[in-house]
Design an enzyme around this catalytic site. Structure first.
Site, PDB file in Angstrom:
ATOM      1  N   GLU A 177       0.818  -1.218   0.000  1.00 52.71           N
ATOM      2  CA  GLU A 177       0.000   0.000   0.000  1.00 52.71           C
ATOM      3  C   GLU A 177       0.852   1.269   0.000  1.00 52.71           C
ATOM      4  O   GLU A 177       1.287   1.735   1.040  1.00 52.71           O
ATOM      5  CB  GLU A 177      -0.927   0.013   1.231  1.00 52.71           C
ATOM      6  CG  GLU A 177      -1.804   1.268   1.274  1.00 52.71           C
ATOM      7  CD  GLU A 177      -2.757   1.337   2.468  1.00 52.71           C
ATOM      8  OE1 GLU A 177      -2.641   0.499   3.377  1.00 52.71           O
ATOM      9  OE2 GLU A 177      -3.605   2.240   2.489  1.00 52.71           O
ATOM     10  N   LYS A 219      -2.514  -2.012  -3.132  1.00 52.09           N
ATOM     11  CA  LYS A 219      -3.567  -1.159  -2.548  1.00 52.09           C
ATOM     12  C   LYS A 219      -3.175   0.299  -2.750  1.00 52.09           C
ATOM     13  O   LYS A 219      -2.488   0.891  -1.923  1.00 52.09           O
ATOM     14  CB  LYS A 219      -3.735  -1.483  -1.063  1.00 52.09           C
ATOM     15  CG  LYS A 219      -4.723  -0.575  -0.341  1.00 52.09           C
ATOM     16  CD  LYS A 219      -5.173  -1.147   0.995  1.00 52.09           C
ATOM     17  CE  LYS A 219      -6.018  -0.163   1.760  1.00 52.09           C
ATOM     18  NZ  LYS A 219      -6.687  -0.768   2.923  1.00 52.09           N
TER      19      LYS A 219
HETATM   20  P1  13P Z   1      -9.235   4.225   4.237  1.00 49.03           P
HETATM   21  O1  13P Z   1     -10.104   3.493   3.242  1.00 49.03           O
HETATM   22  O2  13P Z   1     -10.017   4.860   5.357  1.00 49.03           O
HETATM   23  O3  13P Z   1      -8.243   5.116   3.585  1.00 49.03           O
HETATM   24  O4  13P Z   1      -8.415   3.098   4.997  1.00 49.03           O
HETATM   25  C1  13P Z   1      -7.838   2.087   4.257  1.00 49.03           C
HETATM   26  C2  13P Z   1      -6.577   1.680   4.881  1.00 49.03           C
HETATM   27  O5  13P Z   1      -6.400   0.536   5.201  1.00 49.03           O
HETATM   28  C3  13P Z   1      -5.517   2.686   5.078  1.00 49.03           C
HETATM   29  O6  13P Z   1      -4.328   2.049   5.403  1.00 49.03           O
END
Ligand code: 13P
Length: 340
Positions: A177, A219
Site C-alpha cells: 500500500e 492497494k
Molecule cells: P481508508 O479506506 O479509510 O483510507 O483506509 C484504508 C486503509 O487501510 C488505510 O491504510
C-alpha cells in the site's frame, strides 16, 4: 515460499463481486474515530464494535477479507470464538496490519518513513499461526510544495518491498500500500504525476526484491484532486486517470488492485470504483479495501449503544453490498436512496 498457496490466496482476495474491509485501525486511530462519536476507546468497546462489523448478516456476500489490528486478531466474539476463526468459518480471509506507522523521516521535513521491519519475520510467523493469511503495510506520501522528494519515495518503496519479501517467505500475501494522500489543494494532474512516480518506484523495488507478483495485492490511492482543491475533477475523470496510471505501471501478473478510500466520502469511493469497472476489460481485478468509506455510516449508526448494534450492521451491510456491485460496474448513485 509456497507460490501456489500465495497465488491462491491472492486470487481469493480479489474475487469479483467482493472486496476487503480495512478494520485495522491502530489504537491511536480508532480512538480518534471513537472520539468523534464520544465513545471511550476501551478494549471492550473496540471489541464490540469489531464484532458488530464482522457478524453482520450477509457480510460475506460482499466481503472476502478483513484486515485486523494486532489486538483484534487476538480478541474473540461474545461467544468465545477467536475473530480469525470466526471470519474463516464465514469464508472471509483474515489479514493483519504489520507496519508500525509512518514516522518523520530524519532530514526530510514534512515526509515520513513507515517503520516496522525489525522483528517482522518472527511476528509474521506468529500471525500465520493465529490465522492471518495476508498482511498490510502502508507507506504514506504527502503532496505539498517541494514534496515528495524522490529520496522519500524510494526509501518507502524499499521498505514496502522488504516487507513484501518477508511476507512471501512466510506464505502470507502482502498487500502493498503506497498511499499518496489526498490532503491539500493540489490538482488531479499533480496527483497523477506523483502517483505515477510512486508506482514506478514501487514496482522497480518489488522486482529488485524478487517479489512474486502473482502472490501480492496492490492497494493504491485513486488519482484524484486534493480534498481542498478549488475545482475538483469529476468522477469520470478520476476513473480515467486512475486506470491510465495503473496501466502504465502495474504488470498483468498482479492479480488484483484493492483501492483505499483515503478520505473520499462513502458514495464517492463507491462511484469511482464502479466507473472504473465499467471501462472494459482490464488486466487485473479492481476492488476495494476501504476503511472509512465502509465504516463511517455504520460507526455513527451504532454510536456505542447496545441498541445501535442492528442499525450499525444494516448500514455496514448496505455499503458492503453497494461496493460489491461496484466491483462489477453495477452501482448507480440512485441505489443510495434504497433503504439501508
Ligand atoms: P481508508 O479506506 O479509510 O483510507 O483506509 C484504508 C486503509 O487501510 C488505510 O491504510
Amino acid at each position: 515460499m509456497n507460490r501456489t498457496e500465495l497465488a491462491r490466496i491472492a486470487q481469493a482476495m480479489v474475487t469479483r463481486g467482493k472486496g476487503i474491509l480495512a478494520a485495522d485501525e491502530s489504537s491511536g486511530t480508532i480512538k480518534k474515530r471513537f472520539d468523534a462519536i464520544r465513545i471511550e476507546s476501551t478494549e471492550e468497546h473496540r471489541r464490540t464494535y469489531r464484532e458488530m462489523l464482522f457478524t453482520t448478516p450477509g457480510a460475506a456476500e460482499s466481503i472476502n477479507g478483513v484486515i485486523l489490528y494486532d489486538e483484534t486478531l487476538r480478541q474473540k466474539t461474545r461467544d468465545g470464538k477467536p475473530f480469525p476463526d470466526y471470519l474463516t468459518q464465514q469464508g472471509i480471509i483474515p489479514g493483519i496490519k504489520v507496519d508500525m506507522g509512518a514516522k518523520p523521516l530524519a532530514g526530510f521535513p514534512g515526509e515520513t518513513i513507515t517503520e516496522g521491519l525489525d522483528g517482522l519475520r518472527g511476528r509474521l510467523s506468529e500471525y500465520r499461526q493465529l490465522g492471518a493469511r495476508f498482511a498490510k503495510w502502508r507507506a504514506v506520501i504527502d503532496i505539498a510544495p517541494g514534496i515528495p522528494t524522490s529520496f522519500a519515495v524510494k526509501a518507502n518503496a524499499h521498505a514496502l518491498a522488504r516487507y513484501a519479501a518477508l511476507c512471501q517467505e512466510n506464505d502470507i500475501v502482502p498487500i502493498v500500500e503506497p498511499e499518496v494522500l489526498m490532503d491539500g489543494d493540489h490538482s488531479i494532474e499533480r496527483c497523477e504525476e506523483v502517483t505515477d512516480s510512486v508506482l514506478s518506484t514501487v514496482f522497480r523495488q518489488l522486482h529488485e526484491h524478487r517479489i512474486y507478483l502473482e502472490g501480492m495485492v496492490l492497494k493504491p490511492n485513486m488519482v484524484i484532486s486534493g480534498k481542498k482543491a478549488a475545482n475538483r475533477a469529476a468522477p469520470e475523470m478520476v476513473a480515467e486517470a486512475t486506470v491510465r496510471c495503473l496501466k502504465r505501471h502495474v504488470p498483468p501478473a498482479v492479480p488484483g488492485i484493492a483501492f483505499l478510500s483515503g478520505g473520499q466520502s462513502p458514495t464517492e469511493a463507491t462511484l469511482h470504483l464502479s466507473l472504473m469497472n465499467r471501462m472494459g476489460s482490464l488486466p487485473w481485478a479492481l476492488t476495494f479495501s476501504y476503511g472509512r468509506a465502509l465504516q463511517d455510516t455504520a460507526l455513527k449508526a451504532w454510536g456505542g449503544r447496545s441498541d445501535g448494534f442492528g442499525a450499525g450492521q444494516r448500514e455496514f451491510a448496505h455499503r458492503a453490498r453497494l461496493n460489491g456491485l461496484a466491483t462489477a460496474g453495477r452501482y448507480t448513485p440512485d441505489m443510495e436512496k434504497q433503504a439501508a
